[in-house]
Each structure stands twice: as structure tokens, then as C-alpha cells.
Scaffold this active site. Structure first.
Site, mmCIF file in Angstrom:
data_model
loop_
_atom_site.group_PDB
_atom_site.id
_atom_site.type_symbol
_atom_site.label_atom_id
_atom_site.label_comp_id
_atom_site.label_asym_id
_atom_site.label_seq_id
_atom_site.Cartn_x
_atom_site.Cartn_y
_atom_site.Cartn_z
ATOM 1 N N LYS A 114 0.838 -1.033 -0.019
ATOM 2 C CA LYS A 114 0.047 0.090 -0.046
ATOM 3 C C LYS A 114 0.782 1.401 -0.037
ATOM 4 O O LYS A 114 0.543 2.360 -0.617
ATOM 5 C CB LYS A 114 -0.997 0.015 1.033
ATOM 6 C CG LYS A 114 -2.012 -1.079 1.024
ATOM 7 C CD LYS A 114 -3.197 -0.857 1.812
ATOM 8 C CE LYS A 114 -4.346 -1.450 1.582
ATOM 9 N NZ LYS A 114 -5.630 -1.611 2.338
ATOM 10 N N LYS A 197 -5.453 -9.246 -7.030
ATOM 11 C CA LYS A 197 -6.610 -9.681 -6.151
ATOM 12 C C LYS A 197 -7.826 -8.575 -6.431
ATOM 13 O O LYS A 197 -7.380 -7.543 -6.616
ATOM 14 C CB LYS A 197 -6.322 -9.981 -4.742
ATOM 15 C CG LYS A 197 -5.983 -8.632 -3.898
ATOM 16 C CD LYS A 197 -6.190 -8.868 -2.532
ATOM 17 C CE LYS A 197 -6.437 -7.458 -1.751
ATOM 18 N NZ LYS A 197 -6.680 -7.515 -0.367
ATOM 19 N N LYS A 200 -11.154 -3.496 -3.146
ATOM 20 C CA LYS A 200 -12.247 -2.144 -3.138
ATOM 21 C C LYS A 200 -11.198 -1.223 -3.606
ATOM 22 O O LYS A 200 -11.738 -0.108 -3.952
ATOM 23 C CB LYS A 200 -12.296 -2.174 -1.636
ATOM 24 C CG LYS A 200 -13.254 -3.178 -0.871
ATOM 25 C CD LYS A 200 -13.917 -2.743 0.234
ATOM 26 C CE LYS A 200 -13.600 -3.543 1.481
ATOM 27 N NZ LYS A 200 -12.852 -3.289 2.119
HETATM 28 P P1 ATP Z 1 -8.692 -2.681 0.191
HETATM 29 O O1 ATP Z 1 -8.686 -2.942 -1.038
HETATM 30 O O2 ATP Z 1 -9.650 -1.493 0.724
HETATM 31 O O3 ATP Z 1 -7.579 -3.130 1.106
HETATM 32 P P2 ATP Z 1 -9.766 -5.189 0.203
HETATM 33 O O4 ATP Z 1 -10.939 -5.366 -0.845
HETATM 34 O O5 ATP Z 1 -8.702 -5.890 0.230
HETATM 35 O O6 ATP Z 1 -9.742 -3.802 0.620
HETATM 36 P P3 ATP Z 1 -10.433 -5.679 3.046
HETATM 37 O O7 ATP Z 1 -11.148 -4.676 3.563
HETATM 38 O O8 ATP Z 1 -8.966 -5.593 3.121
HETATM 39 O O9 ATP Z 1 -10.799 -5.622 1.540
HETATM 40 O O10 ATP Z 1 -10.693 -7.374 3.470
HETATM 41 C C1 ATP Z 1 -11.801 -7.553 3.805
HETATM 42 C C2 ATP Z 1 -11.706 -9.318 3.992
HETATM 43 O O11 ATP Z 1 -11.692 -9.721 2.774
HETATM 44 C C3 ATP Z 1 -10.189 -9.816 4.409
HETATM 45 O O12 ATP Z 1 -10.380 -10.838 5.196
HETATM 46 C C4 ATP Z 1 -9.520 -10.137 3.027
HETATM 47 O O13 ATP Z 1 -8.549 -11.268 3.541
HETATM 48 C C5 ATP Z 1 -10.768 -10.670 2.276
HETATM 49 N N1 ATP Z 1 -10.189 -10.549 0.994
HETATM 50 C C6 ATP Z 1 -10.328 -9.166 0.249
HETATM 51 N N2 ATP Z 1 -9.951 -9.415 -1.138
HETATM 52 C C7 ATP Z 1 -10.024 -10.740 -1.240
HETATM 53 C C8 ATP Z 1 -9.793 -11.435 -2.345
HETATM 54 N N3 ATP Z 1 -9.820 -10.778 -3.591
HETATM 55 N N4 ATP Z 1 -10.111 -12.643 -2.380
HETATM 56 C C9 ATP Z 1 -10.352 -13.290 -1.297
HETATM 57 N N5 ATP Z 1 -10.252 -12.782 0.096
HETATM 58 C C10 ATP Z 1 -10.166 -11.320 -0.066
#
Ligand code: ATP
Ligand code: LTN
Length: 332
Positions: A114, A197, A200
Site C-alpha cells: 500500500k 486480487k 475495493k
Molecule cells: P482494500 O482494497 O481497501 O484493502 P480489500 O478489498 O482488500 O480492501 P479488506 O477490507 O482489506 O478488503 O478485506 C476484508 C476481508 O476480505 C479480508 O479478510 C480479506 O482477506 C478478504 N479479501 C479481500 N480481498 C479478497 C480477495 N480478492 N479474495 C479473497 N479474499 C479477499
């Protein structure tokens, strides 16, 4: 009590959770409510490590709560709350920061990724100390299990290291938590760029399947997903990351095995397969989205549910914190 403690958290960083969040983490949250004492936290303080816009931030926190309930988190069976409502998280967070080494914190890949994305100068100190606040989230509740996606494994390891260090130096205080990480669905990839991955905060939403998106929008995203060379619907993460990702998604939502799906689509092209994936995704998400929208119509009720959750959480959190302070020799 034979029930195990479960704790997890999610950041309110967007209007909608996506399918990666659901399949990697939230689906397990729902399942683990049965037979366990589950605490689920909307980690708004963690979200402050990125850019926020106050009115939108408030809206997103409530939308997160609505979606969690809509996808099956029961505020009666679980303790659903907002992190900033329970001040003990910050208080134990500081203790964790005083326990963690600069070197080990510097090795956290989420921080490295990040901070690299935004350029070193734009990274906040909070982004660096983020894992120590996460450790506090987990340790306050003496959690046995932490259901998360694969990307959080390193943070759970750090949490265990910090707990062990504290217990060794200051006496038994924290339970060592274990990650509860699924093999299938643990990592869902971006539809446009199936090597990164689904996220968000990836910048573009074209490859992100959102729970709150309209059925039409999600259908369009699936139909325009990047595919791979060849025409065969086959699971092969190296050669066919796009198709493999879609197979994972279909299988996780329909409950059918990957090989069953490969057989069904043998001899058919990518187009037919994408149509089928779109149908499965849209029908799965439709009732969840509708329920979430319904819940958002009564904001006060939603906030009341979250306050009740925070009151329950505080009982456990304050016990752990006072035990921690006592073991540290802080004068009461
Ligand atoms: P950001 O991009 O804001 O970091 P994010 O989409 O990665 O957000 P988080 O809020 O960090 O989402 O994660 C919430 C949960 O979803 C965590 O347990 C994370 O491991 C899971 N997660 C996030 N993205 C994925 C993905 N692409 N596949 C599987 N699990 C995911
Ligand atoms: N860092 C996690 C969110 C998170 C979390 C937690 C997960 C904050 N506190 C406690 C599990 C337990 C993420 O980025 N997904």
C-alpha cells in the site's frame, strides 16, 4: 463454556463489499456463527489510514453494517459492532505498538504494497502501525479463530508473535489466535487483471463484482472479463488465470465442483460459460442486495443494533484491557 471465540474485521472503505470479500472472508463469518461466540467488527479506525471523505465515510460504515446483516450475520447470534465505539481497541493498540519491533513491522507486505502504491511520502504513520491495531482487535477478545482471506495470514502471524512476547514477559494474558483461512475462494482475482486480487481500492471497478451493484452491471462485468488464450474451459491458474478465477467463483456460489463444471462446458466456448457465471452470481447476490437496501432505509434502527453490539463487545474488551494493564504494572 465450550464455545470457541471467533473475531474478524472488515474496513468500510467502499460503498459495497465485493465477491472477494465475501468468498474469502464473509462467507466464513456467517458459517462460524453456528456453535461459536462470534465478534464481528467494522474497522472504521483502520480505514482512516486511507483517504476519507466524512459524509461518505459515515454512509459507508452504515452500508457495511447493512450488507453484513443482509448476507447473514445475525446481530442476535453474533456481536456486530463498530471499532471506534469500543475505545479499548485504541488503548490496547498502543500497548501492541510498544511491543512490536520496527523491523518486523517494516516486513508487513500489506504496508509495503500500500505504501508503494501511493508513493513513500504519501504513506501515513497509521498505515505502518495498522497491524498492531489489528493485533489489538483480535487479542482483546481472546479469539481462538480469525476468519480472513489469504492476504491476512502475515498479520495473524504477527499477532501471535506479539501475544507470545507479551505472555512471556508479563505473564499469561492473551490467547494465541489461529487464522481460519479457506483454500478455495481464499483469493479471488480482479476480472480485468486476473493476476491481482479483487480489491475495493484497486482504482478501477471494472473487474470488481460488488454486492450492491445492479444485476445488469455485474452481468456486464462478467461478460467483459479478460479471458485467456485458447477456448477450453479448464482450470489452470498459470495458463488460464481468467477462466480459473471464473470457475472458482461459479463453484463457490453454486456448490458444484470445478471438474463438474469443466465437464459441463466441454466443447462450449467462453461466451456460454461467462453467461452461466453471470447468472449464478446475479441470482446469488440479488436477495442480499435487496435486503441491504431495505435495512438502509431505517438508519436509526441500524445504529441501535450497532450500539447494542458495542455494549456487548466492551464487556469482554475491558476485561482483557484491565488484565493487560495490571500485568504491565500500570497503577490502577
Ligand atoms: P482494500 O482494497 O481497501 O484493502 P480489500 O478489498 O482488500 O480492501 P479488506 O477490507 O482489506 O478488503 O478485506 C476484508 C476481508 O476480505 C479480508 O479478510 C480479506 O482477506 C478478504 N479479501 C479481500 N480481498 C479478497 C480477495 N480478492 N479474495 C479473497 N479474499 C479477499
Ligand atoms: N486488516 C484486515 C482488516 C482487519 C481485521 C482485523 C481482520 C482489521 N482488524 C481483525 C481480522 C481481525 C484487512 O485488511 N482485511
Amino acid at each position: 463454556m465450550t464455545q470457541k471465540r471467533v473475531l474478524s474485521g472488515i474496513q468500510p472503505t467502499s460503498d459495497s463489499f465485493h465477491l472477494g470479500n465475501y468468498l474469502g472472508a464473509l462467507k466464513q463469518w456467517v458459517e462460524l456463527q453456528d456453535g461459536n461466540d462470534a465478534f464481528y467488527c467494522i474497522v472504521d479506525l483502520h480505514a482512516l489510514t486511507g483517504e476519507i471523505e466524512p459524509a461518505l465515510f459515515r454512509k459507508r460504515t452504515l452500508a457495511s453494517a447493512a450488507q453484513l446483516i443482509a448476507l447473514g450475520i445475525s446481530p442476535e447470534r453474533s456481536t456486530l459492532f463498530v471499532q471506534s465505539h469500543v475505545a479499548e481497541h485504541n488503548q490496547l493498540g498502543w500497548i501492541m505498538e510498544c511491543l512490536a519491533g520496527f523491523g518486523e513491522a517494516s516486513r508487513m507486505t500489506q504496508f509495503k504494497d500500500k505504501s508503494a502504491k501511493g508513493g513513500a511520502d504519501s504513506a501515513r504513520v497509521g498505515l505502518f502501525t495498522y497491524p498492531m491495531l489489528q493485533a489489538a482487535d483480535i487479542l482483546l477478545y481472546q479469539a481462538h479463530y480469525v476468519p480472513v482471506g489469504e492476504d491476512q495470514r502475515q498479520h495473524i502471524e504477527l499477532t501471535r508473535d506479539l501475544a507470545t512476547r507479551f505472555n512471556t514477559r508479563f505473564g499469561q494474558t492473551f490467547r494465541l489466535p489461529e487464522g481460519h483461512i479457506l483454500k478455495a475462494g481464499a483469493k479471488i482475482y480482479d476480472l480485468q487483471d486476473p493476476t491481482s486480487k479483487m480489491s475495493k481500492s484497486s482504482g478501477s471497478v471494472a473487474g470488481v463484482l460488488e454486492i450492491m451493484d445492479t444485476p445488469e452491471a455485474n452481468t456486464k462485468k462478467i461478460k467483459s472479463a479478460a479471458t485467456d488464450a485458447g477456448r477450453e474451459v479448464k482450470f489452470d491458474e498459470k495458463e488460464k488465470p481468467g477462466i480459473s478465477n471464473l470457475l472458482t467463483i461459479h463453484s463457490a456460489l453454486s456448490g458444484r465442483s470445478i471438474s463438474e463444471l469443466e465437464n459441463e462446458f466441454e466443447g462450449k466456448g467462453y461466451g456460454d460459460f461467462k453467461g452461466a457465471v453471470a447468472e449464478v452470481v446475479v441470482e446469488y447476490l440479488r436477495p442480499i442486495r435487496e435486503r441491504a437496501l431495505e435495512l438502509l432505509e431505517d438508519e436509526n434502527h441500524l445504529i441501535e443494533l450497532l450500539h447494542t453490539g458495542a455494549d456487548k463487545a466492551r464487556v469482554v474488551a475491558s476485561q482483557t484491557l484491565s488484565h493487560t494493564y495490571k500485568n504491565l504494572g500500570l497503577v490502577k
